[in-house]
Design a protein around this motif. Structure first.
Motif, short mmCIF file in Angstrom:
data_model
loop_
_atom_site.label_atom_id
_atom_site.label_comp_id
_atom_site.label_asym_id
_atom_site.label_seq_id
_atom_site.Cartn_x
_atom_site.Cartn_y
_atom_site.Cartn_z
N ARG A 23 -13.69 17.41 16.13
CA ARG A 23 -13.40 17.87 17.56
C ARG A 23 -13.52 16.60 18.44
NH1 ARG A 23 -17.73 22.96 17.33
NH2 ARG A 23 -16.00 24.57 17.31
N ARG A 24 -14.47 15.64 18.20
CA ARG A 24 -14.49 14.50 18.95
C ARG A 24 -13.25 13.77 18.95
NH1 ARG A 24 -19.44 14.22 16.93
NH2 ARG A 24 -19.05 12.33 15.57
N ARG A 25 -12.80 13.72 17.48
CA ARG A 25 -11.57 12.30 17.41
C ARG A 25 -10.24 13.12 17.41
NH1 ARG A 25 -14.61 7.27 16.48
NH2 ARG A 25 -16.74 7.75 16.65
N MET A 26 -9.95 14.25 17.35
CA MET A 26 -8.76 14.58 17.01
C MET A 26 -8.39 15.70 18.11
SD MET A 26 -9.03 15.59 12.87
CE MET A 26 -9.23 14.41 11.83
N ARG A 27 -7.16 15.62 18.45
CA ARG A 27 -6.67 16.70 19.55
C ARG A 27 -6.09 17.77 18.65
NH1 ARG A 27 -3.85 12.06 20.20
NH2 ARG A 27 -2.13 12.95 19.44
N ILE A 28 -7.03 18.81 18.54
CA ILE A 28 -6.73 20.10 17.71
C ILE A 28 -6.56 21.27 18.61
CG2 ILE A 28 -7.63 21.38 15.74
CD1 ILE A 28 -9.21 18.92 14.98
N ASP A 29 -5.21 21.69 18.54
CA ASP A 29 -4.96 23.08 19.34
C ASP A 29 -5.20 24.16 18.43
OD1 ASP A 29 -4.30 24.73 21.18
OD2 ASP A 29 -2.22 24.58 20.78
#
Length: 126
Positions: A23-29
């Motif tokens: 959640r902190r390090r990746m752009r996850i849709d």
């Protein structure tokens, strides 16, 4: 479903730590939820499977588990993560990823953030 869903074991400290890292390090849709708070049947999967592995469910209902769920998550996260996810989907790396995933999943209770409860089936956890 409009977005993909990542389902993980919310009772496992190691799994929760890994998800928070993502959640902190990746752009996850994607919606990221513990299986304990999810209508698994409505998503086309089972409690038994969710207890066994992390799951990635696409809006069209495809369910991927374990290392392949992680691979699709990495691809969905874009650069710099996507190339690793693509590699994890190609044999023989796919097989290696599966082995590494099972090794980690089977020993998550001794990994950082893990607790002895992680080694128990959900029905026997405190």
């Amino acid at each position: 479903m409009e977005r993909s869903v990542l389902i993980f074991d919310g009772d496992c400290g190691f799994c929760t730590t890994a998800v928070e890292f993502a959640r902190r390090r990746m752009r996850i849709d994607a919606e990221i939820v513990p299986w304990q708070f999810t209508d698994l049947a409505a998503l086309g999967t089972t409690r038994r499977r969710a207890e066994h592995e992390v799951l990635w469910i696409t809006p069209d209902g495809r369910v991927r588990g374990g290392a392949q769920a992680v691979a699709v998550l990495l691809i969905a996260a874009g650069l710099p993560w996507a190339p690793l996810g693509v590699i994890m989907r190609i044999p023989p790396f796919r097989w290696i990823a599966h082995g590494v995933y099972r090794l980690i999943a089977n020993n998550r209770h001794v990994l950082p953030g893990g607790t002895p409860a992680c080694s128990l089936p959900a029905s026997r956890r405190p």
